[in-house]
Design an enzyme around this catalytic site. Structure first.
Site, short mmCIF file in Angstrom:
data_model
loop_
_atom_site.label_atom_id
_atom_site.label_comp_id
_atom_site.label_asym_id
_atom_site.label_seq_id
_atom_site.Cartn_x
_atom_site.Cartn_y
_atom_site.Cartn_z
N ASP A 45 0.84 -1.20 0.00
CA ASP A 45 0.00 0.00 0.00
C ASP A 45 0.88 1.25 0.00
O ASP A 45 1.99 1.23 -0.55
CB ASP A 45 -0.94 -0.07 1.23
CG ASP A 45 -2.29 0.57 0.94
OD1 ASP A 45 -2.31 1.78 0.62
OD2 ASP A 45 -3.32 -0.11 1.04
N SER A 81 -10.86 -0.47 -2.14
CA SER A 81 -9.67 -0.48 -1.28
C SER A 81 -10.03 -0.69 0.18
O SER A 81 -9.23 -1.21 0.94
CB SER A 81 -8.95 0.87 -1.36
OG SER A 81 -8.05 0.90 -2.41
N HIS A 96 -3.94 6.31 2.82
CA HIS A 96 -4.56 5.07 2.33
C HIS A 96 -4.01 3.83 3.04
O HIS A 96 -4.76 2.95 3.49
CB HIS A 96 -4.30 5.01 0.83
CG HIS A 96 -5.02 3.95 0.08
ND1 HIS A 96 -4.54 2.66 -0.05
CD2 HIS A 96 -6.19 3.97 -0.62
CE1 HIS A 96 -5.38 1.94 -0.80
NE2 HIS A 96 -6.39 2.72 -1.15
#
Ligand SMILES: *[C@@H]1O[C@H](CO)[C@@H](O)[C@H](O)[C@H]1NC(C)=O
Ligand SMILES: *[C@@H]1O[C@H](CO)[C@@H](O)[C@H](O)[C@H]1NC(C)=O
Ligand SMILES: *[C@@H]1O[C@H](CO)[C@@H](O)[C@H](O)[C@H]1NC(C)=O
Ligand SMILES: *[C@@H]1O[C@H](CO)[C@@H](O)[C@H](O)[C@H]1NC(C)=O
Ligand SMILES: *[C@@H]1O[C@H](CO)[C@@H](O)[C@H](O)[C@H]1NC(C)=O
Ligand SMILES: *[C@@H]1O[C@H](CO)[C@@H](O)[C@H](O)[C@H]1NC(C)=O
Ligand SMILES: *[C@@H]1O[C@H](CO)[C@@H](O)[C@H](O)[C@H]1NC(C)=O
Length: 750
Positions: free
Chosen positions: A157, A534, A217
Site C-alpha cells: 500500500d 480499497s 490510504h
C-alpha cells in the site's frame, strides 16, 4: 517514440536512479519487469527459492543477480551494461528482475530461453475513491470483529503512520520466530511488536525511501485489518465509537509500493510480493488495481500471488472502482486470489442545503464545518470546477455549483478559488465524500432543481448545515463504483468473489496529509472516512487472517472457499442490473467463515490445469511453475478453456446469447467439520429464473465419515441463455445440514 498505452511515462523513466544510460537511449527506454523460469543458467527455480541466503560474490552480487546480468547482457549492445539497466533483482520468492529496456531489447529478451514474460511495468492505483478524480474527496471503513491470532499480514500500500493509536504495540510479545522481515528506514525498535516490518519500493529501488505513509490510504487499510481497538474515535465528532481491525492481535508487515502522485509500479509490486513471501507473511492485502484486468502473466499481482499460493499465502485484493457508467470491469481476477467488491454499511452521512426560497435538499457529505448561512450560489461556466476555470476571484465566498469533470482525472476544486461552499453533482450518490469546505453532493434531479432556483432569482442564496448520521436499512447494497464482472480473462470464474464494507469507512489516517489531500485543506485527522474497494479488501484480508489463525494448515484455496461459501446473500436493492456479477457470493461473514463445514480446495496443479485449458503450453507452464513435472498432456479436462472446471467455490459460465445451453461443473468438497457428517444439496432458484434455468446436483447427498475426506459431485445447469448481453441468470447450490450452509452462487451470462 509512440506511447503504446503503457502507463509509465517516459519522463518518469528519465528520473530513475542510476540513470547512467545515455540520453540517446533515455527516450526509448521503458521500465519492464522480467520473469524468469528455472532454466536460467540452471539456477534455483522459482519453486525452490526457499532461502534468501544466496551466496554473495566478492563484489556483493549474488549468483542469481549475476545470472540476471548475464542474461540481460546478451541483448544489450556493447555500449550498455546490464548493471546500468537492472534496477532490482527478484530472487527471494520468485526469479526475475526489473530493468530499463528499449522495446527491441524487451522483445529480444522475451524470446530467450528461460524467460517467462517481459512486460512493461504498468502503473496501478490505490483503489480508494479518495481523490477528485472520482468525484470529490476521502472516506473511511468501520471495524468490527474481534479475535487475535499470531498471524502476519503483509500490506502492499502507501506505507503506514506508526504513531496512530491503532498501531500501538502495547501487550505484544516479540515477532513470531519464523519472521524474516526487516524494518527499512523505519522506527521498528519502538513499534517492533505490532508493526514488525516495513519496506519501501519506488521505480525499482529502495534507496533513500521511507515506508512512512504520507497519503493515508495505507494506514487506513492496515488499521482495518489489524488496528488495535481505540475508543472515542471519530471524524470531528462524526461516526464516533471504537475503531478496530478484524484481527487486532495480528502482526503487520508494511510494503510501501504506492506513492502520492506516482501510482504503484508493477515492478515494485512484484518486488514487494517477492519480499513479503520470503519474509513469512500469511496473508497479503492488496488494495491496488487498474480499471481493467490484464492477462495473468502481464499482471504483477497475478504473478506475485501465484508464487504466494505456492507458499501457502493467501492474497486478498480489490475488485476495482470502475463501476460507474463508462468505467471498466473487475480487475484482479486470477482464481488464486480473492477479488473483493465494495458494499454499504448500515450508516449513512447526509447533509442538507436550504435554498433562499425555503426548498430543502438532502445530499451526502462528510462536512463538519460550521453552518454556512445564506451564502450566494454561483454556477461557473459549463459547471466546471477545474481550478483553471475558477480564476479571477469571482467565486470567493460563494457556494459554487459543480458538475462532474468531463474526464475522470480532471480536478474539481472550488476551494482553490476560495469558495465558501460547494454543491457537487455526484455520479455516486451512495458515497459521502470528505470535502475541504462546507458542501455536499446531490443527484442530477436535485442539482437541476437547485439550478432552476439559481436561474429564477437575481440573488440566489443557500444555507449548508453540518453532516448528520442516519441509518441505512437497505444495507448491504453493492457500491455504485464497485467494478462489476464478468471476468474478461477467465470467463468461467466468477469475479468479484464476494463483497465487504467499502462505503464511508472510518479508520486510521496519517498526520502527514490532510483528510482530503487538498493543498488548501490544513486540517489533520487521526481517523478519516473514505470509500472504495480499497476499503473492502482489508476487511476480507482481516477475515482471511482470522480464519488462518484457527486453521494454520489450510491452503489459500481453502481459506478463500471458507470466506466465499459463508458470505451472506445480498439483494440488488431495486437496481436489477446488480447481480452476483456485481457483488459475487455476497457479503463477507468472518465469524461463520471460521467453520465453513465443507471447502472447495485447489492446488497449484489445478490452477495450472486451468491455464492449460486456456491455452498455455507445457514449455510456458514449466517456466512459470519452475517445474517440469506439470505438463498439459497430463491434464484431461472436458469443458475447455472457460475455467468452469476449476474446483472453485462459485460456478459461472458465459453462454451464447439466446441459445439453449448445458454446462457441467465438476466439483469436489473437503469435509473440514465434524468427522461424521451428512450434507444434502438444495438449489435456490427464483421463480423468475426457473423459467429459463434448470440446475441439477448429482449426487444430491454427501456422506462423510472422516475429517478431510473428499466427495465429488457435478452441477449441471441447462436452459435458454439470456436474450441480451449483460443479462444474467442466477441461482445457488447449497450443501446443508443442521450446522452448516455451504453456498455457491451459480451465474450464467451472455
Ligand atoms: C529515510 O527516509 C528519509 C525520508 O524519505 C530519506 O530522506 C532518507 O534518505 C532515508 N534514509 C535512508 C538511510 O534510506
Ligand atoms: C472523546 O472525544 C471528544 C472529542 O474529541 C472529547 O471531547 C471527549 O472528552 C472524549 N471523551 C473521552 C471519554 O475521552
Ligand atoms: C437567510 O435568508 C432567509 C431568506 O432570505 C431569511 O429568512 C433568514 O433570516 C436569513 N438568515 C440569516 C441568518 O440571515
Ligand atoms: C439555468 O441556466 C443555465 C445557464 O445559465 C442553463 O445552462 C441551465 O440549463 C438552466 N437550468 C435550469 C434548470 O433552468
Ligand atoms: C509453447 O509456446 C511457445 C510460444 O508460442 C513455443 O515457442 C513453444 O515451442 C511451445 N512449446 C510447446 C511444447 O509446444
Ligand atoms: C525433468 O527434468 C529433469 C532434470 O532436467 C529430468 O531428469 C526429468 O526427466 C524431467 N522430467 C520430465 C517429466 O520431463
Ligand atoms: C430450447 O429449449 C426449449 C425448452 O427449454 C425447447 O422448447 C426448444 O425447442 C429448444 N430449442 C432448441 C433449438 O433446441
Amino acid at each position: 517514440m509512440a506511447n503504446k498505452g503503457f502507463a509509465v511515462p517516459v519522463a518518469a523513466v528519465g528520473a530513475l536512479p542510476s540513470a547512467t544510460v545515455g540520453k540517446v537511449f533515455a527516450v526509448c527506454l521503458r521500465f519492464f519487469a522480467v520473469c524468469l523460469g528455472h532454466t536460467v543458467n540452471s539456477f534455483t527455480s522459482c519453486t525452490h527459492l526457499a532461502s534468501p541466503d544466496l551466496s554473495e560474490s566478492e563484489d556483493g552480487v549474488s549468483d542469481v543477480e549475476f545470472a540476471h546480468h548475464d542474461l540481460l547482457n546478451q541483448v544489450l549492445d556493447d555500449s550498455s551494461s546490464a548493471s546500468d539497466r537492472i534496477l532490482r533483482s527478484y530472487k527471494r520468492s520468485l526469479n526475475g528482475f526489473a530493468a530499463r529496456l528499449t522495446e527491441q531489447e524487451a522483445h529480444e529478451l522475451s524470446s530467450m530461453d528461460g524467460v517467462v514474460s517481459v512486460f512493461p511495468s504498468r502503473t496501478y492505483e490505490p483503489l480508494t475513491t479518495r481523490s477528485w478524480d472520482f468525484l470529490g474527496f476521502p472516506q473511511t471503513p468501520k471495524e468490527e470483529l474481534p479475535l487475535e491470532g499470531d498471524v502476519i499480514v503483509g500490506m502492499l500500500d502507501t506505507g503506514i503512520w506508526p504513531d496512530s493509536p491503532s498501531f500501538s504495540d502495547d501487550g505484544f510479545g516479540p515477532p513470531p520466530s519464523r519472521w524474516k522481515g526487516a524494518c527499512q528506514n523505519f522506527t521498528c525498535n519502538k513499534y517492533g511488536h505490532g508493526v514488525i516490518g516495513a519496506r519501501a519500493y519506488r521505480r525499482g529501488s529502495s534507496d533513500g525511501l521511507s515506508p512512512l505513509d504520507d497519503v493515508g490510504h495505507g494506514s487506513h487499510t492496515a488499521s482495518t485489518v489489524a488496528g488495535r481497538p481505540v475508543g472515542n474515535v471519530s471524524f470531528n465528532g462524526l461516526a464516533a465509537g471504537v475503531a478496530r481491525g478484524a484481527v487486532p492481535g495480528a502482526r503487520l508487515a508494511v510494503y510501501k509500493v504506492c506513492w502520492e502522485g506516482g501510482g504503484c509500479g508493477g515492478a515494485d509490486i512484484l518486488a514487494a510480493f517477492d519480499d513479503a513471501i520470503a519474509d513469512g507473511v500469511d496473508v497479503i492485502s492488496f488494495s491496488i488495481g487498474g480499471s481493467l484486468p490484464s492477462p495473468y502473466f502481464r499482471d504483477a499481482a497475478a504473478i506475485g500471488s501465484f508464487h504466494a499460493v505456492r507458499r501457502g499465502v493467501v492474497t486478498s485484493t480489490s475488485a476495482g472502482n470502475s463501476g460507474l457508467p463508462g468505467g471498466g470491469r473487475v480487475c484482479n481476477v486470477a482464481p488464486w486470489m480473492l477479488s473483493v467488491a465494495a458494499s454499504s454499511i448500515d450508516r449513512r452521512f447526509t447533509d442538507t442545503i436550504v435554498l433562499g426560497n425555503g426548498d430543502t435538499f438532502v445530499g451526502a457529505s462528510i462536512n463538519t464545518f460550521p453552518t454556512l448561512t445564506n451564502a450566494t450560489l454561483a454556477f461557473p461556466t459549463n459547471g466546471s470546477c477545474d481550478p483553471d476555470d475558477l480564476t479571477g476571484g469571482s467565486y470567493r465566498g460563494k457556494i459554487v455549483l459543480c458538475l462532474p469533470p468531463a474526464q475522470i482525472g480532471h480536478p474539481v476544486d472550488p476551494l482553490s478559488a476560495d469558495a465558501a461552499g460547494a454543491v457537487i453533482l455526484t455520479r455516486a450518490p451512495d458515497v459521502a465524500f470528505v470535502l475541504p469546505l462546507p458542501g455536499l453532493t446531490v443527484t442530477r434531479d436535485q442539482f437541476d432543481q437547485i439550478m432552476a432556483y439559481v436561474n429564477s432569482t437575481s440573488n440566489p442564496v443557500a444555507t449548508i448545515g453540518r453532516t448528520e448520521t442516519t441509518g441505512n436499512p437497505q444495507a448491504p447494497v453493492a457500491a455504485s463504483f464497485s467494478s462489476p464482472g464478468p471476468n474478461l480473462i477467465t470467463p468461467g470464474i466468477l469475479k468479484p468473489d464476494l463483497s465487504a464494507p467499502g462505503i464511508d469507512i472510518i479508520a486510521a489516517w496519517t498526520m502527514l496529509s490532510s483528510p482530503t489531500g487538498n493543498p488548501k485543506d490544513n486540517r489533520k485527522a487521526p481517523y478519516n472516512i473514505i470509500s472504495g474497494t480499497s476499503m473492502a479488501c482489508p476487511h476480507t484480508s482481516g477475515a482471511a487472517a482470522y480464519v488462518k489463525s484457527f486453521h494454520r494448515d489450510w491452503s489459500p484455496a481453502m481459506i478463500m472457499s471458507a470466506l466465499i461459501t459463508t458470505a451472506t446473500p445480498m439483494n440488488s436493492a431495486g437496481n436489477s442490473g446488480w447481480t452476483a456479477l456485481k457483488y459475487g457470493a455476497g457479503q463477507l461473514s468472518p465469524a461463520t467463515a471460521r467453520d465453513p463445514g465443507l471447502v472447495y480446495d485447489a492446488s497449484e496443479g489445478d490452477y495450472v490445469a486451468m491455464l492449460c485449458a486456456q491455452g498455455y503450453n507445457a514449455t510456458q507452464l514449466a517456466l512459470i511453475t519452475g517445474s517440469n513435472a506439470t505438463s498439459c498432456a497430463d491434464v484431461s479436462r472436458s469443458a475447455g478453456s472457460s475455467g468452469s472446471d476449476l474446483n472453485y467455490p462459485t460456478m459461472a459460465a458465459r453462454v451464447e446469447q439466446g441459445k439453449n445451453f448445458t454446462v457441467r461443473f465438476p466439483r469436489t468438497v473437503t469435509n473440514v467439520g465434524a468427522a461424521s457428517a451428512v450434507y444434502d444439496a438444495k438449489v435456490l432458484l427464483s421463480a423468475e429464473a426457473a423459467k429459463d434455468l434448470a440446475v441439477e446436483v448429482s449426487p444430491s447427498k454427501l456422506e462423510f465419515t472422516a475429517q478431510n475426506q473428499k466427495a465429488s459431485f457435478t452441477v449441471t445447469v441447462s436452459g435458454v441463455a439470456p436474450a441480451a448481453e449483460g443479462q444474467v441468470h442466477s441461482a445457488a447450490v447449497v450443501w446443508y445440514n443442521d450446522e452448516h450452509q455451504v453456498r455457491s452462487p451459480v451465474v450464467v451470462y451472455a
